[in-house]
Design a protein around this motif. Structure first.
Motif, mmCIF file in Angstrom:
data_model
loop_
_atom_site.group_PDB
_atom_site.id
_atom_site.type_symbol
_atom_site.label_atom_id
_atom_site.label_comp_id
_atom_site.label_asym_id
_atom_site.label_seq_id
_atom_site.Cartn_x
_atom_site.Cartn_y
_atom_site.Cartn_z
ATOM 1 N N UNK A 111 18.423 9.724 23.220
ATOM 2 C CA UNK A 111 18.961 8.378 22.961
ATOM 3 C C UNK A 111 17.941 7.576 22.729
ATOM 4 N N UNK A 112 16.958 7.231 23.668
ATOM 5 C CA UNK A 112 15.814 6.187 23.728
ATOM 6 C C UNK A 112 15.098 6.818 22.592
ATOM 7 N N UNK A 113 14.597 7.836 22.283
ATOM 8 C CA UNK A 113 13.743 8.363 21.103
ATOM 9 C C UNK A 113 14.214 8.063 19.825
ATOM 10 N N UNK A 114 15.712 8.163 19.723
ATOM 11 C CA UNK A 114 16.311 7.721 18.423
ATOM 12 C C UNK A 114 16.292 6.263 18.229
ATOM 13 N N UNK A 115 16.274 5.522 19.211
ATOM 14 C CA UNK A 115 16.433 3.915 18.932
ATOM 15 C C UNK A 115 14.947 3.466 18.847
ATOM 16 N N UNK A 116 13.802 4.086 19.566
ATOM 17 C CA UNK A 116 12.800 3.700 19.428
ATOM 18 C C UNK A 116 12.225 3.822 17.912
ATOM 19 N N UNK A 117 12.443 5.220 17.234
ATOM 20 C CA UNK A 117 12.265 5.502 15.954
ATOM 21 C C UNK A 117 12.891 4.449 15.025
ATOM 22 N N UNK A 118 14.055 4.379 15.306
ATOM 23 C CA UNK A 118 14.735 3.446 14.294
ATOM 24 C C UNK A 118 14.426 1.768 14.263
ATOM 25 N N UNK A 119 13.956 1.421 15.550
ATOM 26 C CA UNK A 119 13.401 -0.024 15.377
ATOM 27 C C UNK A 119 11.947 0.216 14.659
ATOM 28 N N UNK A 120 11.164 1.426 14.871
ATOM 29 C CA UNK A 120 10.004 1.439 14.315
ATOM 30 C C UNK A 120 9.965 1.474 12.716
ATOM 31 N N UNK A 121 10.991 2.024 12.248
ATOM 32 C CA UNK A 121 11.232 2.331 10.570
ATOM 33 C C UNK A 121 11.827 0.869 10.023
ATOM 34 N N UNK A 122 12.771 0.442 11.138
ATOM 35 C CA UNK A 122 13.390 -0.775 10.325
ATOM 36 C C UNK A 122 12.373 -2.117 10.419
ATOM 37 N N UNK A 123 11.329 -2.037 11.146
ATOM 38 C CA UNK A 123 10.444 -2.954 11.430
ATOM 39 C C UNK A 123 8.957 -2.682 10.922
ATOM 40 N N UNK A 124 8.656 -1.774 10.390
ATOM 41 C CA UNK A 124 7.398 -1.272 9.847
ATOM 42 C C UNK A 124 6.530 -2.271 9.560
ATOM 43 N N UNK A 125 6.925 -2.901 8.457
ATOM 44 C CA UNK A 125 6.184 -3.932 7.508
ATOM 45 C C UNK A 125 5.865 -4.997 8.847
ATOM 46 N N UNK A 181 5.762 5.034 12.847
ATOM 47 C CA UNK A 181 6.406 4.996 11.531
ATOM 48 C C UNK A 181 5.945 5.281 10.292
ATOM 49 N N UNK A 182 4.389 5.251 10.495
ATOM 50 C CA UNK A 182 3.657 5.325 9.252
ATOM 51 C C UNK A 182 2.178 5.889 9.512
ATOM 52 N N UNK A 201 -5.100 5.600 22.494
ATOM 53 C CA UNK A 201 -4.904 6.912 22.822
ATOM 54 C C UNK A 201 -3.630 7.215 23.086
ATOM 55 N N UNK A 202 -2.837 6.337 23.658
ATOM 56 C CA UNK A 202 -1.444 6.439 24.127
ATOM 57 C C UNK A 202 -0.606 6.644 22.785
ATOM 58 N N UNK A 203 -1.037 5.901 21.927
ATOM 59 C CA UNK A 203 -0.303 6.097 20.339
ATOM 60 C C UNK A 203 -0.493 7.226 19.894
ATOM 61 N N UNK A 204 -1.786 7.710 19.925
ATOM 62 C CA UNK A 204 -2.023 8.780 19.220
ATOM 63 C C UNK A 204 -1.412 10.012 19.870
ATOM 64 N N UNK A 205 -1.454 9.873 21.086
ATOM 65 C CA UNK A 205 -0.784 11.187 21.987
ATOM 66 C C UNK A 205 0.672 11.152 21.645
ATOM 67 N N UNK A 206 1.413 10.253 21.619
ATOM 68 C CA UNK A 206 2.842 9.840 21.381
ATOM 69 C C UNK A 206 3.206 10.207 19.778
ATOM 70 N N UNK A 207 2.252 10.421 18.843
ATOM 71 C CA UNK A 207 2.465 10.111 17.495
ATOM 72 C C UNK A 207 3.011 11.636 17.232
ATOM 73 N N UNK A 208 2.937 12.423 17.803
ATOM 74 C CA UNK A 208 3.516 13.856 17.443
ATOM 75 C C UNK A 208 2.743 14.698 16.807
ATOM 76 N N UNK A 209 1.377 14.355 16.408
ATOM 77 C CA UNK A 209 0.423 15.050 15.750
ATOM 78 C C UNK A 209 -0.310 15.964 16.432
ATOM 79 N N UNK A 210 -0.122 17.408 16.152
ATOM 80 C CA UNK A 210 -0.730 18.518 17.019
ATOM 81 C C UNK A 210 -2.078 18.645 17.025
ATOM 82 N N UNK A 211 -2.704 17.822 15.985
ATOM 83 C CA UNK A 211 -4.424 17.981 15.951
ATOM 84 C C UNK A 211 -4.944 16.888 16.503
#
Length: 881
Positions: A650-664, A702-703, A727-737
């Motif tokens: 639930x938290x992951x969904x809300x966090x992504x929704x906030x990120x996408x809605x306010x990306x700009x 979000x981008x 570093x935290x942002x990149x670790x949590x970005x989901x990018x496996x590389x």
């Protein structure tokens, strides 16, 4: 190892000691294979107690070499020893008792008493570590004047420190050096300290309000000398603040701090010689985050403030622990609020209470601020004793007002200087200085649990009045049921349709004892009955209610406000804490909703959040908190039955929704706050970095543009705050590389700095993206990990069990088994750290059944181990009861 079925100690059994120790003279001979300790004690019979000529001294893991009474070797028939005591019989009213013990600091993995940290000797004696040094009345009500001699090879240990002032430094006939320290102030043994090592010091001075000059020194290992400036400056700010706010002046010629790598706690307030965990004192811009700087400032202040609230006036017994800790946490929180943002500090305090202390209150280890009993006192260095204790002191401040509280604290220090006293002595000083009866208020010290306040409001248009009905109830806790109503200060505000505070008018008869601690805009109601109705008159329109402003009491509030009112308060509430609280209530609802399916941020909420991000008139630090979602642990505290995986989703969904809605908006906010200014650990810059890096965390989620910016920030920044955030942002970005590449680069850059490496460990083990059980096991085998070092253990196992909840709560129970294995291992080497790691396992009763059974089974496995320490035995058995 201690007895597997230890004795419970009860407050009601307190008795004064049969003997006092007027003076204590200690001689330490530091040798390669062992340390020889000689103590000379001036004993005097306590006329209030019939000791029958017998004295039992505490001792633990000591080799007794010799005992003399009045200069003569004591006949073996007059004393006996056990694993934890030395008992002497046939005593008169006064004696000089000399005891020689041999101890082995190199083998002391418990890090209590005298031990080695690297090449340094150091001590930790609170609560009962002194008994690992010599046989003694190791209890806080036995206060003595200490003189300490340290004898060692001066070339290997050029720095030899103890409490008080240095009065002699000489070279002995055999070439060894002898340094003597004298502390003129009586103190209990838990405040004793000794340090010896090859250290460098950063020095400064402070002139007190009476004109005395005090020498200030921070001692560190040579490689850390460039990380001491901030702590030294924080110390001077603390000293000045305590003079201005409490009228308390420092009382020795010198104040020293020593940084130690291996330390169970954060820091220790030993008289004149504070010993700090290195993570709580060392900082420079390249290696320490803004959060680390703020933590250092707060802990330096906390330990310094103890000089009066803990040292000059100390505890009668360990059931009074919050007397010194709760009061001093309140003092350091007030200091931090004055140095930085008061609103942000209050939000941080409330988050800790709601996430950690409320959980403790609702679990098997629930206990009052003044406990009734314990098995091992080390288990009661808790958020209830410290942080809830501070909130209780804060409520007294709220009730009496700033001037009344200062009158009470002045009387307390004057009345009890040089004494060992109780919590109720503190309350009595507040009462006597203000002519107020706080008898009912004292229930906060004796009743465990978090009170639940239910509120109902009715606006009567024909009367132009608001009727507010409050009901309080405190749930049953282990050993306590049928709780009495508490005195709860309720600070509130009424907001009109334009977002302005309305005048608050309530009959004085509705507040007891004529207390008047309010302004027209924000009033403190004195809620003292199970149910009370307060009537506010002269209201030309229906107000929006803002309850418990400034987190005026540590309670759970049940008051239903529609989403539009919460959004309105998030936009307009003049109380910064309640603005944040309204946002947390909103986001908590979103997370609960998102547990059932996909989530889209409502447009009205999107607009409000966008306005907050763009409003440059607001404190950026506060805005960063307004946009931060409740943690998974926070959400769990609002769930009757906890499903960690549903909460995570639930938290992951809300966090992504906030990120996408306010990306700009997040991108624009980040770009607005980018700066090339030289790093300074000061409030304005810290606030800007906090919001900038929050924006980066959402933007990178979000981008691709946000991810690229995080990569750029990671590589180009000159400070740890921005590098760690990237570093935290990149670790949590989901990018496996990107994640492993970033982590490897960070480790290569910082592998020579243990404190930075600890952050690297914590980021991985606390990550819901990569903090898997397999990752934790790998890091426990890594060269950077060390089972002897508490900071390493906390960075790996503590971060995993308290932050990476979706992995810790693995459905097969493997996360619980991993933690239980570590606890069993540490039980034998460092029982304090082992017992503190158990906390996540104590919450088994609130989990969904499929997880609850597996967690309980691991607790039982620990309980079935032979030779459990008192520390672990108490927590495990209470958790299973």
């Amino acid at each position: 190892m201690r007895d597997a079925q230890p004795q419970t100690i009860h407050l009601t059994d307190y008795q004064q000691p049969g003997y006092w120790i007027n003076t204590t003279e200690l001689t330490f001979e530091l040798q390669d294979d062992a340390t020889l300790v000689t103590s000379v004690l001036a004993l005097e019979a306590n006329s209030a107690v019939d000791s029958q000529g017998e004295l039992t001294l505490h001792g633990q893991e000591l080799e007794l070499v010799a005992v003399e009474l009045d200069g003569q070797a004591l006949d073996a028939s007059r004393y006996s020893t056990s694993d934890e005591s030395l008992t002497i019989s046939g005593l008169a009213d006064q004696h000089t008792l000399s005891i020689v013990t041999r101890i082995q600091p190199d083998k002391n993995t418990a890090l209590e008493g005298l031990y080695r940290s690297g090449g340094m000797y150091c001590t930790q004696c609170e609560a009962e570590g002194f008994r690992r040094i010599t046989y003694y009345l190791d209890r806080p009500d036995v206060m003595s004047v200490f003189t300490t001699h340290i004898i060692a090879d001066g070339s290997r240990y050029p720095v030899m420190l103890s409490n008080g002032n240095c009065v002699a430094d000489e070279t002995l006939a055999d070439g060894r050096r002898k340094v003597t320290w004298s502390d003129p102030h009586r103190k209990p043994a838990y405040l004793f300290a000794l340090v010896a090592g090859d250290l460098l010091s950063k020095e400064d001075s402070f002139t007190t309000m009476s004109g005395r000059e005090v020498k200030l020194q921070i001692f560190v290992e040579p490689q850390n000398i460039d990380k001491t400036d901030y702590a030294l400056d924080a110390l001077k700010r603390s000293m000045r603040w305590d003079e201005e706010t409490y009228g308390r002046e420092y009382d020795l010629d010198i104040f020293m701090i020593v940084a130690v790598d291996d330390f169970n706690m954060g820091a220790m307030e030993n008289k004149g010689l504070n010993i700090f965990n290195s993570s709580c004192v060392l900082a420079n811009p390249a290696t320490a985050t803004d959060a680390a700087y703020q933590r250092i400032e707060a802990i330096v202040a906390h330990e310094y403030f103890h000089n009066w609230s803990g040292n000059r006036v100390t505890c009668r017994d360990w059931f009074q622990l919050s007397l010194k800790e709760g009061f001093t946490v309140f003092r350091d929180a007030s200091f931090s609020a004055d140095m930085n943002s008061a609103t942000v500090k209050r939000i941080e305090d409330a988050r800790l209470l709601r996430t950690v202390q409320f959980a403790e209150d609702g679990g098997p280890m629930a206990h009052p601020v003044q406990p009734d009993s314990f098995i091992e006192i080390s288990n009661f260095y808790t958020v209830t004793i410290y942080e809830k204790g501070a909130e209780v002191v804060g409520m007294i401040h709220k009730i009496l007002g700033a001037d009344g509280f200062r009158k009470g604290s002045d009387l307390y220090f004057e009345r009890h200087d040089g004494q060992a006293v109780t919590i109720y002595d503190f309350v009595a000083a507040m009462e006597d200085a203000n002519g107020v009866d706080l008898s009912q208020f004292k229930l906060w010290y004796k009743q465990a649990g978090t009170p639940i306040v239910t509120a109902a409001a009715e606006y009567r248009e024909d009367e132009q009045a608001l009727y507010l009905t409050l009901h309080q109830q405190c749930p049953d806790t282990p050993g306590q049921s049928g709780k009495k109503p508490m005195w709860i200060p309720v600070q509130l505000g009424l907001i009109d349709s334009e977002g302005n505070d309305m005048a608050v008018n309530v009959s004085p008869a509705q507040n007891p004892q004529g207390l008047d601690t309010w302004t027209n805009a924000s009033q403190v109601l004195h809620f003292t009955e199970e149910e009370q109705t307060f009537v506010f008159s002269g209201l030309k329109e229906q107000p929006v209610l803002s309850l418990f402003r400034d987190f005026s009491a540590p309670v759970k509030v049940r008051f239903i406000q529609p989403e539009e009112e919460l959004l309105f308060r998030l936009q307009t509430d003049s109380d910064g804490f309640n603005r944040w609280d309204a946002g947390q209530q909103l986001m908590l609802g979103w997370i609960q909703q998102a547990q059932e399916g996909e989530f889209e941020l409502p447009e009205t909420a999107r607009q409000v959040l966008a306005e907050l991000l763009a409003d440059e008139s607001l404190d950026p630090a506060m805005v960063s908190y307004l946009l931060t979602l409740p943690s998974e642990a926070y959400v769990a505290e609002f769930s009757d039955q906890v499903d960690p995986h549903a909460i995570h989703l639930g938290r992951k969904r809300v966090r992504l929704a906030v990120a996408m809605a306010l990306n700009e908006e997040f991108a624009a906010c980040y770009q607005r706050l980018e700066s090339d200014a030289e790093y300074q650990p000061e409030p304005e810059q810290m606030a800007a970095r906090a919001l900038k890096n929050l924006a980066l965390s959402y933007w990178s989620l979000a981008s691709d543009a946000g991810v690229k910016k995080a990569v750029s920030q990671f590589g180009k920044t000159d400070n740890m705050t921005d590098q760690m955030a990237a570093m935290v942002a990149l670790v949590n970005s989901g990018d496996d590389e990107l994640a492993p590449k970033t982590l490897d680069a960070f480790y290569e850059q910082w592998k020579q700095d243990p404190l930075v490496v600890n952050q690297w460990l914590s980021v991985q083990c606390g990550s819901s993206e990569i903090g898997t059980i397999e990752r934790v096991k790998q890091l426990m085998e890594h060269e950077a990990f060390d089972w002897r070092n508490p900071n390493k253990i906390r960075s790996v196992l503590g971060a995993f069990a308290n932050q990476a909840l979706c992995h810790f709560h693995a459905e097969d129970g493997s996360g619980y088994a991993l933690l239980a294995d570590a606890i069993i291992r540490l039980n034998a080497s460092n029982p304090q750290i082992a017992s503190r790691l158990i906390t996540p396992l104590t919450k088994w009763g609130r989990l969904v059944p499929q997880l609850s059974e597996k967690m309980k089974a691991e607790l039982q496995r620990i309980a079935d181990e032979p030779n459990l320490s008192r520390d672990v035995y108490e927590v495990v058995n209470k958790s299973l009861a």
